[in-house]
Motif scaffolding. Structure first.
Motif, PDB file in Angstrom:
ATOM      1  N   ILE A   1      -6.008  -5.566  -3.215  1.00  0.00           N
ATOM      2  CA  ILE A   1      -5.988  -5.907  -4.640  1.00  0.00           C
ATOM      3  C   ILE A   1      -4.617  -5.515  -5.211  1.00  0.00           C
ATOM      4  N   ASN A   2      -4.485  -4.342  -5.798  1.00  0.00           N
ATOM      5  CA  ASN A   2      -3.174  -3.924  -6.308  1.00  0.00           C
ATOM      6  C   ASN A   2      -2.160  -3.833  -5.176  1.00  0.00           C
ATOM      7  N   GLY A   3      -2.630  -3.431  -3.991  1.00  0.00           N
ATOM      8  CA  GLY A   3      -1.734  -3.360  -2.842  1.00  0.00           C
ATOM      9  C   GLY A   3      -1.170  -4.715  -2.457  1.00  0.00           C
ATOM     10  N   ALA A   4      -1.967  -5.768  -2.630  1.00  0.00           N
ATOM     11  CA  ALA A   4      -1.477  -7.123  -2.337  1.00  0.00           C
ATOM     12  C   ALA A   4      -0.372  -7.512  -3.311  1.00  0.00           C
TER      13      ALA A   4
ATOM     14  N   THR B   1       7.145  -3.921  -8.928  1.00  0.00           N
ATOM     15  CA  THR B   1       5.731  -3.727  -9.306  1.00  0.00           C
ATOM     16  C   THR B   1       5.420  -2.234  -9.437  1.00  0.00           C
ATOM     17  N   PRO B   2       6.130  -1.515 -10.296  1.00  0.00           N
ATOM     18  CA  PRO B   2       5.939  -0.061 -10.370  1.00  0.00           C
ATOM     19  C   PRO B   2       4.555   0.365 -10.859  1.00  0.00           C
ATOM     20  N   VAL B   3       3.957  -0.380 -11.775  1.00  0.00           N
ATOM     21  CA  VAL B   3       2.638   0.015 -12.282  1.00  0.00           C
ATOM     22  C   VAL B   3       1.590  -0.136 -11.178  1.00  0.00           C
ATOM     23  N   ASN B   4       1.602  -1.259 -10.483  1.00  0.00           N
ATOM     24  CA  ASN B   4       0.639  -1.455  -9.396  1.00  0.00           C
ATOM     25  C   ASN B   4       0.873  -0.472  -8.256  1.00  0.00           C
ATOM     26  N   ALA B   5       2.139  -0.178  -7.957  1.00  0.00           N
ATOM     27  CA  ALA B   5       2.437   0.797  -6.903  1.00  0.00           C
ATOM     28  C   ALA B   5       1.905   2.180  -7.267  1.00  0.00           C
ATOM     29  N   THR B   6       2.007   2.537  -8.540  1.00  0.00           N
ATOM     30  CA  THR B   6       1.491   3.824  -8.999  1.00  0.00           C
ATOM     31  C   THR B   6      -0.027   3.876  -8.895  1.00  0.00           C
ATOM     32  N   LEU B   7      -0.694   2.787  -9.290  1.00  0.00           N
ATOM     33  CA  LEU B   7      -2.156   2.738  -9.199  1.00  0.00           C
ATOM     34  C   LEU B   7      -2.618   2.829  -7.754  1.00  0.00           C
ATOM     35  N   VAL B   8      -1.908   2.159  -6.848  1.00  0.00           N
ATOM     36  CA  VAL B   8      -2.246   2.252  -5.422  1.00  0.00           C
ATOM     37  C   VAL B   8      -2.114   3.697  -4.953  1.00  0.00           C
ATOM     38  N   ALA B   9      -0.996   4.345  -5.319  1.00  0.00           N
ATOM     39  CA  ALA B   9      -0.768   5.721  -4.898  1.00  0.00           C
ATOM     40  C   ALA B   9      -1.856   6.658  -5.419  1.00  0.00           C
ATOM     41  N   CYS B  10      -2.288   6.456  -6.662  1.00  0.00           N
ATOM     42  CA  CYS B  10      -3.334   7.311  -7.242  1.00  0.00           C
ATOM     43  C   CYS B  10      -4.661   7.145  -6.504  1.00  0.00           C
ATOM     44  N   ILE B  11      -5.038   5.900  -6.235  1.00  0.00           N
ATOM     45  CA  ILE B  11      -6.292   5.658  -5.514  1.00  0.00           C
ATOM     46  C   ILE B  11      -6.214   6.227  -4.101  1.00  0.00           C
ATOM     47  N   LYS B  12      -5.057   6.051  -3.430  1.00  0.00           N
ATOM     48  CA  LYS B  12      -4.886   6.608  -2.092  1.00  0.00           C
ATOM     49  C   LYS B  12      -5.006   8.127  -2.120  1.00  0.00           C
TER      50      LYS B  12
ATOM     51  N   THR C   1     -10.443   2.150 -13.421  1.00  0.00           N
ATOM     52  CA  THR C   1     -11.744   2.823 -13.467  1.00  0.00           C
ATOM     53  C   THR C   1     -11.901   3.760 -12.279  1.00  0.00           C
ATOM     54  N   GLY C   2     -11.305   3.399 -11.142  1.00  0.00           N
ATOM     55  CA  GLY C   2     -11.382   4.273  -9.972  1.00  0.00           C
ATOM     56  C   GLY C   2     -10.674   5.591 -10.198  1.00  0.00           C
ATOM     57  N   THR C   3      -9.544   5.572 -10.895  1.00  0.00           N
ATOM     58  CA  THR C   3      -8.789   6.800 -11.141  1.00  0.00           C
ATOM     59  C   THR C   3      -9.373   7.627 -12.281  1.00  0.00           C
TER      60      THR C   3
END
Length: 316
Positions: A274-277, A289-300, A197-199
């Motif tokens: 959260i996803n970063g953990a 954890t490629p999906v979570n890493a991608t979500l972290v990168a997008c939010i960052k 939702t953040g992205t």
């Protein structure tokens, strides 16, 4: 019981109001002078299923005003944990316990470094609240569970006493002998929706109406489950559909995740906890954890753009 809520935003105020009405000596601590002054002047306005009322609460912007307490409930944003606790050491007496009810993973380690591992308890709450205005919240306490426990899984008298106090205030609270597993259960719920939702800027209703986004959410949850299992964590469920369903259960289609609310207010998020953990634990246990890493990168990336815009506005 004398209790300090460190980070009395919407959730902290809801819990604090319930504990106050049950006769406890509760202090609501928040850095916002406007919020504190509004509560000091008019009491805390609480809207819930029973209507609207004003609760007379004790408030402070500095820990020294409250002094040593029996229990500190930590509810500051994840990235403020270290600074907030170091700035509130006046709350800590010889027998003070510190309970984190924050979202995500990793706060307990931060708190233990400051106050000592022996004081720190962990917990998760499903209570939902919204800040309407300074000194005014919409509370979602009714029917929402809170879980607390010792990090090593022991059932102790001190945790039982806190649960008894919370339950007497109408806060449905259970003592867990697997609080780390409980924390992961809640983490899976946050992984399901927050970053997506953040992205995208979507509400819960919009998110759950998009099959492609559901597929991404399930993939992120599946990664987190694999990491937890590799770490030896006991989860309540191993099907990614369960956290996905729980995340939106009982919420209005117009409701927004806390991550989206943070971005809309121009604030950085709790993505690292959260996803970063999930990504950090995945590296530790050799689980991709490629999906979570991608979500972290997008939010960052969104946070970076937001910060750069603010800098441009200041220099303009």
């Amino acid at each position: 019981m004398k209790i300090a809520i460190l980070g009395a935003g919407a959730l902290g105020c809801a819990i604090g109001a319930a504990l106050t009405e049950a006769g406890n000596d509760v202090w609501l601590l928040n850095r916002s002078a406007a919020h504190i002054q509004a509560m000091a002047r008019n009491g805390l306005r609480v809207d819930d299923g029973g209507g609207s009322r004003h609760v007379q609460v004790r408030t402070a912007t500095r820990a020294a005003e409250a002094g040593a307490v029996d229990l500190v409930v930590v509810l500051v944003k994840s990235f403020h944990t270290d600074a907030a606790m170091r700035g509130a050491l006046e709350l800590i007496g010889p027998e003070t316990l510190v309970l984190s009810l924050q979202n995500g993973l990793g706060h307990e380690d931060v708190l233990a470094d400051i106050v000592g591992h022996e004081r720190v308890l962990a917990g998760k709450t499903y209570v939902g609240c919204v800040m309407r205005n300074p000194g005014h919240i919409e509370s979602g306490v009714a029917g929402k569970a809170t879980y607390i426990g010792e990090l090593d899984g022991r059932i102790t008298a001190r945790v039982a006493a806190i649960a008894k106090t919370f339950n007497a205030a109408g806060l449905i609270t259970e003592v867990s002998d697997n609080i780390v597993g409980t924390m992961w259960d809640k983490l899976l719920v946050n992984v399901a929706t927050g970053a997506l939702t953040g992205t995208t800027g979507l509400t819960y209703g919009q998110l759950y109406d998009e099959p492609l986004l559901k597929a991404t959410a399930l993939a992120a949850i599946a990664e987190a489950i694999a990491v937890a299992q590799a770490a030896g964590v006991t989860l309540s469920a191993s099907d990614p559909e369960r956290p996905w369903t729980l995340a939106g259960e009982g919420l209005s289609p117009a409701f927004k995740t806390s991550m989206l609310q943070s971005l809309e207010k121009g604030s950085v998020t709790e993505i690292d906890f959260i996803n970063g953990a999930v990504v950090r634990w995945g590296l530790r246990h050799s689980v991709p954890t490629p999906v979570n890493a991608t979500l972290v990168a997008c939010i960052k990336g969104i946070e970076r753009a937001m910060i750069d815009r603010k800098k441009q506005e200041i220099t303009a």
